[in-house]
Scaffold this active site. Structure first.
Site, PDB file in Angstrom:
ATOM      1  N   HIS A 122      -1.781 -15.601  -9.058  1.00 12.98           N
ATOM      2  CA  HIS A 122      -1.793 -14.280  -8.455  1.00 12.98           C
ATOM      3  C   HIS A 122      -2.982 -13.443  -8.905  1.00 12.98           C
ATOM      4  O   HIS A 122      -3.695 -12.915  -8.061  1.00 12.98           O
ATOM      5  CB  HIS A 122      -0.468 -13.527  -8.608  1.00 12.98           C
ATOM      6  CG  HIS A 122      -0.529 -12.302  -7.774  1.00 12.98           C
ATOM      7  ND1 HIS A 122      -0.280 -12.315  -6.429  1.00 12.98           N
ATOM      8  CD2 HIS A 122      -0.965 -11.071  -8.067  1.00 12.98           C
ATOM      9  CE1 HIS A 122      -0.541 -11.128  -5.938  1.00 12.98           C
ATOM     10  NE2 HIS A 122      -0.952 -10.344  -6.918  1.00 12.98           N
ATOM     11  N   SER A 160     -17.222 -22.911 -16.208  1.00 16.44           N
ATOM     12  CA  SER A 160     -18.293 -22.164 -15.564  1.00 16.44           C
ATOM     13  C   SER A 160     -17.902 -20.713 -15.349  1.00 16.44           C
ATOM     14  O   SER A 160     -18.657 -19.791 -15.682  1.00 16.44           O
ATOM     15  CB  SER A 160     -18.639 -22.835 -14.234  1.00 16.44           C
ATOM     16  OG  SER A 160     -19.282 -21.930 -13.392  1.00 16.44           O
ATOM     17  N   SER A 161     -16.711 -20.481 -14.805  1.00 18.99           N
ATOM     18  CA  SER A 161     -16.429 -19.074 -14.498  1.00 18.99           C
ATOM     19  C   SER A 161     -16.102 -18.276 -15.748  1.00 18.99           C
ATOM     20  O   SER A 161     -16.369 -17.080 -15.780  1.00 18.99           O
ATOM     21  CB  SER A 161     -15.366 -18.894 -13.416  1.00 18.99           C
ATOM     22  OG  SER A 161     -14.446 -19.908 -13.434  1.00 18.99           O
ATOM     23  N   TRP A 217      -3.541 -26.926  -2.625  1.00 23.08           N
ATOM     24  CA  TRP A 217      -4.392 -26.375  -3.684  1.00 23.08           C
ATOM     25  C   TRP A 217      -3.541 -25.859  -4.842  1.00 23.08           C
ATOM     26  O   TRP A 217      -4.040 -25.635  -5.930  1.00 23.08           O
ATOM     27  CB  TRP A 217      -5.302 -25.259  -3.145  1.00 23.08           C
ATOM     28  CG  TRP A 217      -4.676 -23.898  -3.054  1.00 23.08           C
ATOM     29  CD1 TRP A 217      -3.728 -23.516  -2.161  1.00 23.08           C
ATOM     30  CD2 TRP A 217      -4.937 -22.751  -3.886  1.00 23.08           C
ATOM     31  NE1 TRP A 217      -3.382 -22.200  -2.384  1.00 23.08           N
ATOM     32  CE2 TRP A 217      -4.116 -21.696  -3.425  1.00 23.08           C
ATOM     33  CE3 TRP A 217      -5.801 -22.508  -4.966  1.00 23.08           C
ATOM     34  CZ2 TRP A 217      -4.114 -20.428  -4.007  1.00 23.08           C
ATOM     35  CZ3 TRP A 217      -5.783 -21.240  -5.529  1.00 23.08           C
ATOM     36  CH2 TRP A 217      -4.951 -20.225  -5.051  1.00 23.08           C
ATOM     37  N   ASP A 247     -32.148  -8.199 -17.606  1.00 21.53           N
ATOM     38  CA  ASP A 247     -31.581  -9.468 -17.147  1.00 21.53           C
ATOM     39  C   ASP A 247     -30.124  -9.501 -17.579  1.00 21.53           C
ATOM     40  O   ASP A 247     -29.610  -8.530 -18.123  1.00 21.53           O
ATOM     41  CB  ASP A 247     -32.357 -10.659 -17.748  1.00 21.53           C
ATOM     42  CG  ASP A 247     -32.251 -11.897 -16.859  1.00 21.53           C
ATOM     43  OD1 ASP A 247     -31.113 -12.304 -16.558  1.00 21.53           O
ATOM     44  OD2 ASP A 247     -33.299 -12.428 -16.449  1.00 21.53           O
ATOM     45  N   SER A 301     -16.966  -0.356  -1.195  1.00 18.44           N
ATOM     46  CA  SER A 301     -17.078   1.040  -1.614  1.00 18.44           C
ATOM     47  C   SER A 301     -18.516   1.509  -1.479  1.00 18.44           C
ATOM     48  O   SER A 301     -18.796   2.605  -0.988  1.00 18.44           O
ATOM     49  CB  SER A 301     -16.657   1.196  -3.075  1.00 18.44           C
ATOM     50  OG  SER A 301     -15.345   0.774  -3.236  1.00 18.44           O
ATOM     51  N   HIS A 329       6.470 -13.935  -7.135  1.00 16.78           N
ATOM     52  CA  HIS A 329       6.746 -13.681  -5.713  1.00 16.78           C
ATOM     53  C   HIS A 329       6.329 -14.872  -4.851  1.00 16.78           C
ATOM     54  O   HIS A 329       6.602 -14.892  -3.664  1.00 16.78           O
ATOM     55  CB  HIS A 329       6.108 -12.377  -5.222  1.00 16.78           C
ATOM     56  CG  HIS A 329       4.611 -12.350  -5.258  1.00 16.78           C
ATOM     57  ND1 HIS A 329       3.911 -11.228  -5.558  1.00 16.78           N
ATOM     58  CD2 HIS A 329       3.681 -13.284  -5.027  1.00 16.78           C
ATOM     59  CE1 HIS A 329       2.616 -11.477  -5.507  1.00 16.78           C
ATOM     60  NE2 HIS A 329       2.454 -12.727  -5.175  1.00 16.78           N
ATOM     61  N   HIS A 330       5.657 -15.837  -5.448  1.00 12.43           N
ATOM     62  CA  HIS A 330       5.365 -17.070  -4.713  1.00 12.43           C
ATOM     63  C   HIS A 330       6.515 -18.064  -4.839  1.00 12.43           C
ATOM     64  O   HIS A 330       6.452 -19.150  -4.279  1.00 12.43           O
ATOM     65  CB  HIS A 330       4.092 -17.716  -5.256  1.00 12.43           C
ATOM     66  CG  HIS A 330       2.874 -16.861  -5.061  1.00 12.43           C
ATOM     67  ND1 HIS A 330       2.104 -16.933  -3.930  1.00 12.43           N
ATOM     68  CD2 HIS A 330       2.327 -15.901  -5.813  1.00 12.43           C
ATOM     69  CE1 HIS A 330       1.116 -16.060  -4.013  1.00 12.43           C
ATOM     70  NE2 HIS A 330       1.230 -15.405  -5.162  1.00 12.43           N
ATOM     71  N   TYR A 352      -6.651 -11.648  -6.704  1.00 11.81           N
ATOM     72  CA  TYR A 352      -7.370 -10.380  -6.874  1.00 11.81           C
ATOM     73  C   TYR A 352      -8.774 -10.618  -7.388  1.00 11.81           C
ATOM     74  O   TYR A 352      -9.691  -9.849  -7.098  1.00 11.81           O
ATOM     75  CB  TYR A 352      -6.577  -9.429  -7.776  1.00 11.81           C
ATOM     76  CG  TYR A 352      -5.299  -9.013  -7.091  1.00 11.81           C
ATOM     77  CD1 TYR A 352      -5.340  -8.228  -5.938  1.00 11.81           C
ATOM     78  CD2 TYR A 352      -4.074  -9.457  -7.526  1.00 11.81           C
ATOM     79  CE1 TYR A 352      -4.193  -7.902  -5.259  1.00 11.81           C
ATOM     80  CE2 TYR A 352      -2.905  -9.125  -6.856  1.00 11.81           C
ATOM     81  CZ  TYR A 352      -2.975  -8.350  -5.723  1.00 11.81           C
ATOM     82  OH  TYR A 352      -1.828  -8.036  -5.049  1.00 11.81           O
ATOM     83  N   THR A 405      -3.596  -0.098  -4.125  1.00 14.03           N
ATOM     84  CA  THR A 405      -4.409  -0.612  -3.016  1.00 14.03           C
ATOM     85  C   THR A 405      -4.497   0.437  -1.921  1.00 14.03           C
ATOM     86  O   THR A 405      -5.557   0.640  -1.320  1.00 14.03           O
ATOM     87  CB  THR A 405      -3.806  -1.912  -2.457  1.00 14.03           C
ATOM     88  OG1 THR A 405      -3.401  -2.725  -3.540  1.00 14.03           O
ATOM     89  CG2 THR A 405      -4.820  -2.654  -1.621  1.00 14.03           C
ATOM     90  N   LYS A 440      -7.056   2.996  -2.560  1.00 11.91           N
ATOM     91  CA  LYS A 440      -8.411   2.591  -2.204  1.00 11.91           C
ATOM     92  C   LYS A 440      -8.662   2.757  -0.711  1.00 11.91           C
ATOM     93  O   LYS A 440      -9.700   3.280  -0.298  1.00 11.91           O
ATOM     94  CB  LYS A 440      -8.676   1.145  -2.632  1.00 11.91           C
ATOM     95  CG  LYS A 440      -8.484   0.934  -4.118  1.00 11.91           C
ATOM     96  CD  LYS A 440      -9.036  -0.372  -4.597  1.00 11.91           C
ATOM     97  CE  LYS A 440     -10.543  -0.391  -4.568  1.00 11.91           C
ATOM     98  NZ  LYS A 440     -11.137   0.469  -5.584  1.00 11.91           N
TER      99      LYS A 440
END
Ligand code: HEA
Ligand code: HEA
Ligand code: CUA
Ligand SMILES: [Cu+2]
Lengths: 285, 381, 530
Positions: free
Chosen positions: C258, C174-175, C147, C111, C273, C307-308, C262, C333, C336
């Site tokens: 940022h 929670s996360s 947001w 578990d 994958s 960059h934002h 991801y 990236t 991948k």
């Protein structure tokens, strides 16, 4: 519960439990209570109080259960390993939480205050000079900043000493000297409480005599946020230490099996280190 | 792998052709597939940079997916293929780490140059301060020819068009009452700031976008290389009417610009009001209604009912029917932390007196009293 | 991979029903990772529908110029809640659901490390969602600052803003707990012989994602806490009058934000994958470099946040630095993408629904990555920032990226979860309709953006009409297509064909050693991997 037969297996998986649900209810009540209080509508205070009540009930029940399981020997080495990882990562998340506020302080001191006083912004704030401590270009009242070498320095000593007494308690536990364990814990709790008392006094002094409040611009905001959250962590740590003291008195913990104690010690040392940073960048420099 | 190469190359050629065709077609189409026609050297550079990115990415895309789709068609199980078993190759992996790095370095070089040029706002001919308000722009010409000119600029599209009660005009939502007028070929420096929340001053044809941050001055600049009217919009969410605060820049010849400056100067001196004028209640109210419609109705609504709780009703408001001092104070100085801005800096004594009088005597408000310009003047600190 | 005692994996399915509560209480009190995983998945799917309905309202308003359906202030609330709900309510919980179900199965653990805490992580979500949704009905309405919650706009808003702040705090708790659980499970409960470098890539992606979450969710908590005190307790973090700076919030937010994007995509990389390898009947190409690439993305993601903020007027040196750092992310990236292509190369490919979604993912995510690269070019971004080009970019990465990979994982593991096969034809139809309508909705937004249409506006100038209409029609098509997956999942659970333990010929890994549906308890005796 259906958990017993897991005991001989390699990992302990707890049976169904309603405590998480109670915990969620607590946080939900706290959230809506806080919203109501802040917006002055509805039965805010009542909801907040109910939230705290449910939260403490949950902690009492949930932690009690965990302590019971631990004392009954349900947790093997693997479980202990999990606890170690988890506590480590939890402390890391706390480090990041403080990082946000330290980052804010850094930004205000080295970027926004000097920027507001720069030639570009002279159009808007012609007479503003960049100095730290600063309450910003539009703060007109008289106020004073904190001095490091009074209470804050004493507090630093208190916390550093408490780290030592806690380690001393740990040594006691390791070599089976329960008196040393209890005495060490007691001293640590004491030092933590005195620290909090001083902090409390200092806030009162700042508010009443120095006109230094949350609303005192950049300095007030960062000072109270950083020391306030730190103080909150000391409070939580002290409560945890008290629980550890209570458990020690009940005869819990052995030299091999006492991760709860160690976790609290980790936490306490973490809070200690945060204070050192605070002392240097908030009070001193 | 070598037999497949030709196929990939053909695919690459074919696809870049397709992209080219699309781009060319866009120049003719009625709607737009690319940037607006650039009106500054920098905007042209940005345009070209973007095209360069499109080509590079297009080629990579076609390369990668050429290979993948080759595999999709040729290496199907249904065509009886059995799978090979290779699963790594350090050389290949290194190659496709290094080559993209090189491509990136190649790309970044011209972008760096353009960026440095873009951020150079020095030695401007004319400096204009653009202040964002909810939801309009205020302009002050603070240096160069035209120094001293100041005006507010707000959406001039009638409400009926927005609400679908009238056909929409050609420049629907992109038209204002007072254009920013600048001379062609001169370097214009725009200082941006804001009164309340963050706005952004954005004119696509100049490749200019600069956030306007309350309490800070930021700057940007442009040098328009042709005359014309260039339209942009506020580009940072700033509340309810964020979609309704356009920017219109009118680029004119040097002579026309001088004429415009003279005209503005004349307007400014005429506008200096006669403080001794004697107003009647109705006169003041009438003038106040115009001021109200223009400055206040966006939030408090023409009906005076507001949009509670965000924007309180003035009809029946305790403040608008109570003591004049309090009423004057909120209009002159606004209320920090809310959308109610300080109109003291935006409106003249007469305007404020008029709008207050209007508020105190309209809808259900019937105080019957009058606020005079002199009272406003006295209340200003 | 060799599994010595795999056959033992499920011998102890003995007690699973003994005293466990039944009915509602089972779900409320469960500590079982499969139960909790299922709850996460259902919850996230429900929130996806809620957020999707908001998106459809937004799109309907934008069908033509003028204000028709909603008022501007409500439009802003919809945009804000749509973003928050999709990111925190739909995509993140979906992948936590996958993690709960699959990680213990894949590493041979009985578990998750902390069953009760796991349950708490889940049961914190409904209160948070309730706070967000209910905030639409309080005086002043929901938060309407986007947001990204930039002050000082957030300072102006009503109590809906406070509700959003507390919702974010609860979601964060929670996360963080969920991530601690996942990390601990992976690091401490792997079966003997399951070294880190033998772990399925899905576990690897989650290891890194969980690390990112623990590192940045507290930062977001800090940011919204400062907003809260600025709103109610007189602090001046974000106000120049007191020496603060609205841009400070943006720095803190994006230091979280940022890495967050991801967090949203990396578990999807893991799913894809595995799916690509299964349906190519070939091991993943460059396993080690895949791991390094994800790790590199995870690390680099902390260094690129501004960059934002190219248009905030940072010093040029900062702009240049952030531009270079951002572009670097294209390298891992790209690795991948190339590795996936090489995995397919000379495989024996078949195209069941998971594979279709995985290929669709690679194809469209790469497009989203390229538009990201265009945005990374500071000089070009000045034209694009806060326009629909950005909206197009992030829907390519988050819808065609994260959401498509979640669909790939859903179809891939559905037989293992339910013990039944889904309807393949309908799955493929779902893919093709989603693919077409997705592009119809979002491809045209690139054009809107470069032509200068700002985002977050309820009404627009006439030249943007055609593309907005196409986009709206596409959005409704896309939304309706999602009904297929609802139907497919439900009918699969009820009446799908019986699934074997390993329904996919090319699949590898411990999860396929246990029967389908996976029994309530698995790996009570750990398998030994040689
Ligand atoms: C899953 C989510 C996700 C992902 C994965 C990404 C990935 C990337 N994003 Fe994106 N982004 C968002 C979600 C995401 N983004 C969101 C939500 C916003 C807006 C937030 C808001 O304002 O509300 C945003 C906004 C955003 C901006 C700010 C725009 C603005 O507001 O002005 C920028 C600017 O640099 C950017 C860049 C990038 C880059 C460079 C990548 C890279 O990681 C992409 C890398 C991938 C590739 C490049 C493709 C594959 C590579 C190859 C095939 C190799 C070879 C290629 C070359 C050498 C060219 N993103
Ligand atoms: C992972 C995250 C995610 C996902 C999945 C989506 C999904 C979608 N998004 Fe979202 N979006 C964001 C994250 C996401 N979005 C973010 C972060 C923002 C920025 C917010 C901000 O600016 O602050 C944003 C902003 C945003 C905007 C810009 C708003 C603005 O600037 O004002 C638009 C406009 O078109 C949009 C559209 C859509 C659409 C059409 C979908 C579709 O894919 C949705 C499809 C789903 C459904 C439609 C529901 C399922 C189906 C049913 C319920 C069946 C019934 C259906 C019918 C009757 C048709 N989104
Ligand atoms: Cu002003 Cu948007
Ligand atoms: Cu980013």
């Amino acid at each position: 519960m259906s958990t017993e037969h897991h005991q001989e297996s390699y990992y302990y998986v707890p049976g169904p439990s309603a405590w998480p649900l109670v915990g969620s209810l607590a946080l939900f009540l706290l959230a809506i209570g806080a919203v109501m209080v802040m917006n002055k509508t509805g039965p805010g205070t009542l909801t907040l109080l109910a939230g705290f009540a449910v939260l403490f009930y949950m902690m009492y029940g949930w932690f009690g259960k965990v302590i019971g399981e631990s004392e009954s020997g349900a947790y093997n080495k693997r479980v202990d390993g999990s606890f170690r990882w988890a506590m480590g990562w939890f402390i890391f998340s706390e480090v990041m939480f403080f990082a946000a506020f330290f980052g804010a302080l850094y930004y205000l001191r080295t970027i926004s205050v000097p920027d507001l006083a720069s030639a570009d912004n002279a159009l808007l704030w012609p007479d503003f000079k960049s100095v730290w401590p600063s309450a910003g270009p539009d703060f007109k009242e008289e106020w004073e900043a904190m001095k490091p070498w009074g209470i804050p320095a004493i507090n630093t000593l208190l916390l550093l000493t408490s780290g030592v007494t806690l380690t001393w308690a740990h040594w006691g536990l390791m070599k089976g000297n329960r008196t040393q364990l209890k005495a060490g814990l007691f001293l640590t709790v004491l030092l933590g409480s005195v620290f909090l008392g001083f902090q409390f006094y200092e806030y009162g002094h700042a508010y009443h005599e120095m006109n230094l409040t949350l609303a005192t611009g950049a300095y007030g905001s960062t000072f109270y946020m950083l020391t306030g959250f730190h103080g909150f962590h000391v409070t939580v740590g002290t409560i945890m230490l008290i629980v550890m003291l209570g458990r020690s008195m009940k005869g819990h913990f052995t030299a091999e099996h006492h991760f709860a104690f160690e976790a609290v010690a980790w936490y306490w040392h973490f809070v200690d280190v945060v204070w050192l940073f605070l002392f240097v960048v908030v009070y001193w420099l | 792998m070598c037999i497949k190469k030709t196929g990939v190359r053909a695919a690459a050629l074919w696809a870049s052709g397709a992209i080219l065709a699309t781009v060319t077609a866009s120049a003719q189409a009625g709607y737009q597939l690319n940037f607006q026609e650039p009106a500054t050297k920098l905007a042209r550079e940005v345009y070209d940079l973007h095209m360069m990115m499109m080509y590079i990415c297009g080629v990579i895309f076609v390369g990668v997916f050429g290979v993948m789709f080759y595999s999709v068609f040729k290496h199907r199980k249904s065509s009886g293929r059995t799978a090979a078993t290779f699963h790594e190759n350090t050389t290949v992996e290194l190659i496709w780490t290094i080559i993209p790095t090189i491509i990136l370095i190649v790309m970044v070089w011209p972008v760096t140059k353009a960026l440095i040029a873009m951020r150079d706002t020095s030695s401007a001919d004319i400096t204009i301060k653009a202040t964002g308000y909810q939801w309009k722009w205020g302009y002050d010409y603070i240096k160069g020819e035209g120094e001293g000119i100041k005006f507010m600029s707000m959406l001039s599209t009638p409400r009926e068009q927005v609400e679908g009660r009238a056909p929409k005009g050609e420049h629907y939502l992109l038209e204002v009452d007072n254009n920013v007028v600048v001379p062609v070929g001169k370097k214009i420096r725009i200082l941006t700031t804001a009164e309340d929340v963050i706005h952004a001053w954005y004119v696509p044809a100049f490749a200019v976008k600069q956030d306007a941050i309350p309490g800070f001055i930021r700057d940007t600049s442009f040098r328009a290389d042709r005359e014309g009217i260039f339209r942009g919009q506020c580009a940072e969410l700033c509340g309810k009417d964020h979609g309704f605060m356009p920017i219109v820049v009118e680029v004119v010849s040097a002579e026309k610009y001088s004429a415009w400056v003279a005209e503005q100067k004349a307007r400014l001196s005429v506008a200096a009001e006669d403080p001794n004028k004697v107003w009647s209640l109705d006169e003041l109210k009438q003038h106040g209604e115009a001021v109200y419609t223009k400055n206040c109705a966006a939030c408090h609504q023409a009906t005076g009912k507001g949009l509670p709780p965000a924007f309180p009703a003035l009809d029946g408001s305790k403040i608008a029917t109570g003591s004049k001092e309090v009423h004057l104070d909120i209009v002159l100085n606004g209320k920090a932390g809310t959308a109610m801005q300080s109109f003291g800096k935006q409106l003249s004594d007469t305007d404020i007196a008029a709008v207050l009088t209007y508020e105190r005597n309209s809808w259900g408000n019937k105080t019957g009293d009058m606020v005079l310009p002199a009272e406003v003047k006295a209340a200003r600190k | 991979m060799n599994i010595a005692t795999a056959a033992n994996g499920h011998v102890t399915a003995h007690d699973d029903h003994d005293h466990a509560p039944k009915g509602m209480m089972r779900w409320l009190t469960t500590t079982n990772h499969k139960d909790i995983g299922s709850m996460y998945l259902w919850f996230s799917f429900f929130m996806f529908l809620v957020g999707g309905c908001m998106a459809l309202t937004i799109r309907s308003e934008l069908f033509q110029p003028g204000l028709q359906i909603v008022r501007p202030e409500f439009f802003n609330q919809l945009t804000t809640l749509h973003g928050l709900i999709m990111v925190f309510g739909a995509i993140m919980p979906a992948f936590v659901g996958f993690a709960n179900w699959m990680i213990p199965l894949q590493i041979g653990a009985s578990d998750m490390a902390f069953g009760r805490m796991n349950n708490w992580s889940f049961w914190l979500l409904p209160p948070a969602a309730l706070l967000l949704v209910a905030s639409m009905f309080v005086p002043g309405g929901a938060a309407a600052a986007g947001w990204t919650l930039y002050p000082p706009l957030t300072i102006q808003q009503g109590m809906g803003m406070d509700m959003a702040i507390f919702a974010i705090h609860i979601l964060g708790i929670s996360s963080i707990m969920g991530s601690i659980n996942i990390i601990t499970t992976i690091l401490n409960l792997r079966a003997p012989g399951m070294t880190l470098m033998k772990m399925p890539l899905f576990c690897w992606t989650w290891l890194i994602t969980a690390y990112l979450i623990i590192a940045v969710m507290p930062i977001l908590a800090g940011a919204v806490t400062m907003t809260l005190t600025d709103r109610h307790f007189g602090t001046h973090f974000f106000s120049a009058a007191g020496g603060g700076d609205p841009v400070l919030f943006q720095h803190i937010f994006w230091f979280f934000g940022h890495p967050e994007v991801y967090i949203v995509i990396i578990p999807g990389f893991g799913v894809v994958s595995q799916v690509i390898s299964t349906f190519s009947r070939k091991p993943v190409f460059g396993y080690a470099s895949m791991v390094y690439a994800i790790a590199a993305i995870g690390i680099l993601s902390f260094t690129v946040w501004a960059h934002h903020m190219y248009t905030t007027g940072m010093p040029i040196s900062a702009q240049l630095y952030f531009m270079y750092a951002t572009m670097l992310i294209a390298v891992p990236t790209g690795v991948k993408i190339f590795n996936w292509t090489a995995t397919m190369w000379r495989g024996s490919l078949s195209f069941e629904t998971p594979m279709l979604f995985a290929i669709g993912f690679i194809f469209l995510f790469t497009l989203g990555g390229f538009s990201g690269l265009v945005l990374a070019m500071a000089a070009v971004d000045v034209q694009m920032q806060d326009t629909y080009y950005v909206v197009a970019h992030f829907h390519y990465t988050m819808v065609a990226g994260a959401l498509f990979s979640a669909f790939a994982g859903l179809y891939y593991w559905l037989p293992k979860w339910t013990g039944h096969m889904y309807n393949e034809k309908m799955g493929q139809l779902h893919f093709w309709l989603s693919f077409v309508f997705f592009n119809m909705t979002f491809f045209v937004q690139h054009f809107l953006g470069i032509a200068g249409m700002p985002r977050r506006i309820p009404d627009y100038a006439l030249q943007f009409t055609e593309f907005n209409q196409i986009s709206t029609i596409g959005a409704f098509g896309f939304g309706l297509s999602q009904l297929l997956v609802v139907y497919n999942v439900i009918s699969c659970m009820r009446s799908g064909e019986k699934a074997p333990a390993k329904p996919w010929e090319g699949a590898e890994g411990l999860e396929w050693e246990v029967p389908s549906p996976a029994p309530h308890h698995t790996w009570e005796v750990q398998p030994i991997i040689k």
